[in-house]
Design an enzyme around this catalytic site. Structure first.
Site, PDB file in Angstrom:
ATOM      1  N   ASP A  54       0.835  -1.196   0.000  1.00 13.27           N
ATOM      2  CA  ASP A  54       0.000   0.000   0.000  1.00 13.27           C
ATOM      3  C   ASP A  54       0.877   1.255   0.000  1.00 13.27           C
ATOM      4  OD1 ASP A  54      -2.623   1.313   0.452  1.00 13.27           O
ATOM      5  OD2 ASP A  54      -1.688   1.947   2.334  1.00 13.27           O
ATOM      6  N   GLU A 108       0.715  -0.386  -5.003  1.00 14.36           N
ATOM      7  CA  GLU A 108      -0.086   0.769  -5.374  1.00 14.36           C
ATOM      8  C   GLU A 108       0.770   2.026  -5.333  1.00 14.36           C
ATOM      9  OE1 GLU A 108      -3.795   3.261  -3.515  1.00 14.36           O
ATOM     10  OE2 GLU A 108      -1.981   2.855  -2.401  1.00 14.36           O
TER      11      GLU A 108
END
Ligand code: CA
Length: 496
Positions: free
Chosen positions: A232, A261
Site C-alpha cells: 500500500d 499501489e
C-alpha cells in the site's frame, strides 16, 4: 502461459460483521471456477478503528484478530483463526492468497509523549515553519492488549517522521528525531515531498524500525503463509527499505508475487518508479483506469483507438496490473473516479480478453454491493452496485480460450475489435466494442472456420454469425456495448 487473474476480494463498504474471512473460504471453489488465480485480501491486522476499520489505518501489525484491542478481538473481517482458514481454503483451490501490506503509517497510539515538533507548510512540506517547539502527541504504541506476545517492541516518537494532531486529524507536524534532517526522501515530489500521508508516519531511517518490520514480515509470512503481497501507498516511503524487505521475504518464499499501489495518472512517474525499484514488482495501471473513466464520461466523443495510450499496459505490459475500479475509486471514496456503469463491461473486455497485463477484478463486479455514506457534497447517498453484465462469461472465456494469435482492428473511433485464434485447439473468439451506435466490425478468424457459426457469449446479441469462405465475418455489437463472439460449440462448453 496465461497471466494471473486477480480478484480484489473486498470493497470499502463491506458490513462490519466479521464474516469476510468465512466468505473467502465459502467462495474459493467458485473463484476457482471463474479462473481466478490470485485473491487479494484486505489488511488483516487490527486498525485504529477496531472492528469498524477497513484496515489501512494500522494499529498493531501482529494482531490478526487475536487480541482484545481497540474495542474488539476480531477485525471487521473476522478473527485470526478464520483468516488462516480462508488462506488455506484458497490454496486448496489453487488460488494464491495475497496479503495487503501497509507499512507507511500507524494510527491509534496508546500514550502521548511531549516532543520537539515543527509546523509544516502542507502545500510544500519541505518548508518547515517557525522554530521547533514542545507538543504533546500520541506517538507511543505499547499494545497493552497483546502484552509483548510475538514482539515486545515499543514504538515511540523516534519511530516516526511526522504525526497528526490528536485533536484535529487534518493537522500534522514534522518530528525532530535523531534519524535524519527533514522528511525521508521518497519518490513522489507532490507537495514538495510526499513522505507524510496520514497518522504517525513511519521513520524508515531508524534501524530499530527496519529491524522490527523485517522481523514482523518473517513472522507474518510464517504465520499466514500467503503467496502474494500487495504494498500500500509506496509513493510515501523509501524504496531502499522496500527493496530490503522484499529481499528478506523472497528469501523465505522465492515465488512471491508482488504488486504495489503507486497512485498517479502520470506514466512517466510510474516508469521512473519501476526503474527505482529495479523492476522487482508490478504496479497498478492507474493511467489505464483513468482512460476508462474518461471514456465512460465522454461517450461517443471518445476515440476508442486511444484507449491504451499513456497506460502502463502499453509501455511496460509485464509490469501492469490492469483494473477497471477498486476500493479507492468506487463511488463516494477518496479517489472517486467511478467508471460509468455502461462502460464497465467494455473495460473488463479490454483487460480480460487480451494478451497482456494481469487483470484485477473488483469484488462488487462479481458479487455486487449496496451501501450508504456521505458524498463530497455532504449529503447522504445510497449506492447500489449490481454485478457487471458479462464479466462472469468473460472470465470463463479467459480461463478456457484466451490463447493463440491476437489481431487488432482498432480502425474506427467508435467501434474497435480484435480476434484471438488458436488453430491447434480449433478455438477462436472475436470481441467488438462500441461507444456509439449499433455497429459491426469486419474481422478475420481464418478459413479454417469457414461456414462455422459464432454466437455472443454474453448473450446481448441473439444472432448467429456465419464465417464466409475466406474466413471473414461482420461481427455486430449493440450501442455502447461489447459482444464476445465465440464458436457456437464453445459457448455450450463454457459452463462445463
Ligand atoms: Ca512516509
Amino acid at each position: 502461459m496465461l497471466n494471473n487473474t486477480l480478484i480484489q476480494f473486498f470493497h470499502w463498504y463491506l458490513p462490519n460483521d466479521g464474516t469476510l474471512w468465512n466468505k473467502v473460504a465459502e467462495q474459493a471453489d467458485y473463484l476457482s471456477h471463474l479462473g481466478i488465480t490470485m485473491a487479494w485480501l484486505p489488511p488483516a491486522y487490527k486498525p485504529c478503528e477496531g472492528g469498524a476499520g477497513v484496515g489501512y489505518g494500522v494499529y498493531d501489525l501482529y494482531d490478526l484478530g487475536e487480541f482484545d484491542q481497540k474495542g474488539s478481538v476480531a477485525t471487521k473481517y473476522g478473527n485470526r483463526d478464520q483468516y488462516l482458514k480462508a488462506i488455506q481454503a484458497l490454496k486448496d483451490h489453487h488460488i494464491k492468497p495475497m496479503a495487503d501490506i501497509v507499512l507507511n503509517h500507524k494510527c491509534g497510539g496508546d500514550e502521548t509523549e511531549t516532543i520537539k515538533v515543527q509546523d509544516v507548510d502542507p502545500n510544500n512540506r519541505n518548508n518547515l515553519l517557525g522554530e521547533p517547539y514542545d507538543r504533546e502527541v500520541m506517538s507511543r504504541f505499547t499494545f497493552p492488549g497483546r502484552q509483548g506476545k510475538y514482539s515486545d517492541f515499543i514504538w515511540d516518537f523516534t519511530c516516526f517522521s511526522g504525526i497528526d494532531d490528536f485533536n484535529d486529524y487534518s493537522k500534522f507536524y514534522y518530528i525532530h528525531n535523531e534519524h535524519g534532517e527533514g522528511w525521508e526522501d521518497v519518490e513522489s515530489k507532490e507537495f514538495g515531498n510526499f513522505d507524510y500521508l496520514l497518522g504517525a508516519d513511519v521513520e524508515f531511517r531508524n534501524p530499530h524500525v527496519k529491524a522490527e518490520l523485517n522481523k514482523w514480515g518473517k513472522w507474518y509470512l510464517e504465520t499466514a503463509k500467503f503467496e502474494g503481497m500487495r504494498f500500500d501507498a509506496v509513493k510515501h516511503f523509501s524504496t531502499t527499505f522496500l527493496k530490503e524487505f522484499i529481499w528478506i521475504m523472497k528469501e523465505q518464499y522465492p515465488d512471491m508475487y508482488i504488486i504495489a499501489e503507486y497512485w498517479t495518472y502520470n506514466l512517466e512517474e510510474l516508469l521512473h518508479y519501476l526503474e527505482s525499484i529495479e523492476y522487482s514488482f508490478k504496479l497498478f495501471d492507474a493511467p489505464l483506469h483513468n482512460n476508462f473513466y474518461t471514456a465512460s464520461m465522454q461517450g461517443n466523443e471518445y476515440d476508442l483507438r486511444q484507449i491504451f495510450d499513456g497506460s502502463l499496459l502499453q509501455a511496460q505490459p509485464h509490469f501492469a496490473i490492469t483494473f477497471v475500479e477498486n476500493h479507492d475509486t468506487q463511488p463516494l471514496q477518496s479517489l472517486e473516479s467511478p467508471v460509468d456503469f455502461w462502460f464497465k463491461p467494455l473495460g473488463y473486455a479490454l483487460i480480460l480478453l487480451r494478451e497482456q497485463g494481469d487483470p484485477c477484478v473488483f469484488y462488487p463486479t462479481i458479487f455486487g454491493a449496496e451501501y450508504e455514506d456521505k458524498g463530497k457534497d455532504g449529503a447522504d447517498h445510497h449506492v447500489i452496485l449490481a454485478p457487471v453484465h458479462g464479466v462472469y462469461e468473460m472470465l470463463l472465456v479467459r480461463k478456457k480460450y484466451n490463447h493463440g494469435m491476437l489481431k487488432d482492428y482498432f480502425d474506427h473511433p467508435n467501434t474497435i475489435g480484435w480476434v484471438r485464434v488458436n488453430e491447434e485447439t480449433h478455438t477462436a473468439f472475436a470481441v467488438v466494442i462500441s461507444n456509439g451506435y449499433n455497429s459491426y466490425k469486419a474481422m478475420e478468424v481464418g478459413s479454417v472456420f469457414a461456414n462455422h457459426q459464432f454466437v455472443d457469449a454474453l448473450k446481448s446479441r441473439e444472432d448467429e454469425i456465419t464465417i464466409d469462405e475466406n474466413g471473414w465475418a461482420n461481427f455486430p455489437v449493440n450501442d455502447q456495448s461489447v459482444a464476445v463472439w465465440v464458436l457456437k460449440e464453445m459457448r455450450d462448453e463454457l459452463e462445463n
